[in-house]
Design a protein around this motif. Sequence first.
Motif, PDB file in Angstrom:
ATOM      1  N   PRO A  36       0.834  -1.190   0.000  1.00 61.53           N
ATOM      2  CA  PRO A  36       0.000   0.000   0.000  1.00 61.53           C
ATOM      3  C   PRO A  36       0.876   1.250   0.000  1.00 61.53           C
ATOM      4  CG  PRO A  36      -0.172  -1.185   2.098  1.00 61.53           C
ATOM      5  CD  PRO A  36       0.710  -1.974   1.209  1.00 61.53           C
ATOM      6  N   ASN A  37       0.263   2.407  -0.261  1.00 67.14           N
ATOM      7  CA  ASN A  37       1.026   3.651  -0.233  1.00 67.14           C
ATOM      8  C   ASN A  37       1.435   3.975   1.213  1.00 67.14           C
ATOM      9  OD1 ASN A  37      -1.170   4.862   1.077  1.00 67.14           O
ATOM     10  ND2 ASN A  37      -1.998   5.695  -0.830  1.00 67.14           N
ATOM     11  N   VAL A  51       1.062   3.391   7.223  1.00 70.56           N
ATOM     12  CA  VAL A  51       0.893   3.994   8.549  1.00 70.56           C
ATOM     13  C   VAL A  51      -0.402   3.511   9.190  1.00 70.56           C
ATOM     14  CG1 VAL A  51       0.513   6.175   9.777  1.00 70.56           C
ATOM     15  CG2 VAL A  51       2.309   6.015   8.039  1.00 70.56           C
ATOM     16  N   LEU A  52      -1.480   3.444   8.415  1.00 70.73           N
ATOM     17  CA  LEU A  52      -2.759   2.976   8.952  1.00 70.73           C
ATOM     18  C   LEU A  52      -2.661   1.521   9.409  1.00 70.73           C
ATOM     19  CD1 LEU A  52      -5.728   3.540   9.566  1.00 70.73           C
ATOM     20  CD2 LEU A  52      -6.260   2.903   7.199  1.00 70.73           C
ATOM     21  N   ILE A  53      -2.005   0.690   8.638  1.00 73.76           N
ATOM     22  CA  ILE A  53      -1.848  -0.707   9.041  1.00 73.76           C
ATOM     23  C   ILE A  53      -0.927  -0.808  10.255  1.00 73.76           C
ATOM     24  CG2 ILE A  53      -0.981  -2.978   8.355  1.00 73.76           C
ATOM     25  CD1 ILE A  53      -1.826  -2.272   5.484  1.00 73.76           C
ATOM     26  N   ALA A  94     -10.712  -1.982   7.799  1.00 73.99           N
ATOM     27  CA  ALA A  94     -11.485  -2.950   7.002  1.00 73.99           C
ATOM     28  C   ALA A  94     -11.999  -2.365   5.689  1.00 73.99           C
ATOM     29  CB  ALA A  94     -12.614  -3.538   7.839  1.00 73.99           C
ATOM     30  N   PRO A  95     -12.738  -1.242   5.701  1.00 75.78           N
ATOM     31  CA  PRO A  95     -13.210  -0.724   4.409  1.00 75.78           C
ATOM     32  C   PRO A  95     -12.101  -0.102   3.557  1.00 75.78           C
ATOM     33  CG  PRO A  95     -13.956   0.698   6.196  1.00 75.78           C
ATOM     34  CD  PRO A  95     -13.300  -0.493   6.819  1.00 75.78           C
ATOM     35  N   VAL A  96     -11.103   0.510   4.199  1.00 76.99           N
ATOM     36  CA  VAL A  96     -10.028   1.156   3.440  1.00 76.99           C
ATOM     37  C   VAL A  96      -9.258   0.127   2.612  1.00 76.99           C
ATOM     38  CG1 VAL A  96      -7.810   2.364   3.663  1.00 76.99           C
ATOM     39  CG2 VAL A  96      -9.794   3.137   4.989  1.00 76.99           C
ATOM     40  N   VAL A 124     -14.853  -8.447   6.038  1.00 73.82           N
ATOM     41  CA  VAL A 124     -15.105  -8.695   7.455  1.00 73.82           C
ATOM     42  C   VAL A 124     -16.591  -8.994   7.624  1.00 73.82           C
ATOM     43  CG1 VAL A 124     -14.980  -7.715   9.769  1.00 73.82           C
ATOM     44  CG2 VAL A 124     -13.235  -7.141   8.079  1.00 73.82           C
ATOM     45  N   PRO A 125     -16.939 -10.144   8.194  1.00 77.24           N
ATOM     46  CA  PRO A 125     -18.352 -10.481   8.364  1.00 77.24           C
ATOM     47  C   PRO A 125     -19.047  -9.537   9.355  1.00 77.24           C
ATOM     48  CG  PRO A 125     -16.931 -12.263   9.154  1.00 77.24           C
ATOM     49  CD  PRO A 125     -16.050 -11.186   8.650  1.00 77.24           C
TER      50      PRO A 125
END
Length: 158
Positions: free
Chosen positions: A70-71, A76-78, A130-132, A137-138
């Motif tokens: 990812p960028n 950073v988000l992960i 999850a959405p990004v 994800v159930p």
Amino acid sequence: MAAPEHLLVLFSVVIGLGLTELLSSFHNLVHPATRTKWHWLPAFWAINVFISVVFWWWMMSFFGRLEEAPNFFGVVLILLGPVLLYLLATSVLPDITPGDAVDLREFYFQNRRRYFGFGAVYTVVLWIQAPVFHWDVPLSQHLWAAAVLAMMLTLRRA
């Protein structure tokens, strides 16, 4: 080394540091020279953090299947997940040296706001990830996360 594998190393180091802190704190609590007054709440939450750290490490296997990383902002988000798990691991048990005396009930009530604050932020970060990243994800997992978040916020204020 491909970019996803490079990320795996960084995430593994942070996860490993958290696990090391957690196990080191536990080791110091059970050391024969330490006078530990046990209480079930910190032990319960320490087990919860241990399971969360191992689960995150296990879930990192999906990075090996990525064709490209990812960028920067995605990284950073992960990375926030392992960083928050590290902070949870360092705040769930006291940082003592063998020979100290510690009351885990007292420690819990003095530090619960910090621990549950990190836990609440960790849960929100997982919801954002999850959405990004289009993680499938159930609904049941989202409901469980909502229940955990409510519990963390409630216990933080208690």
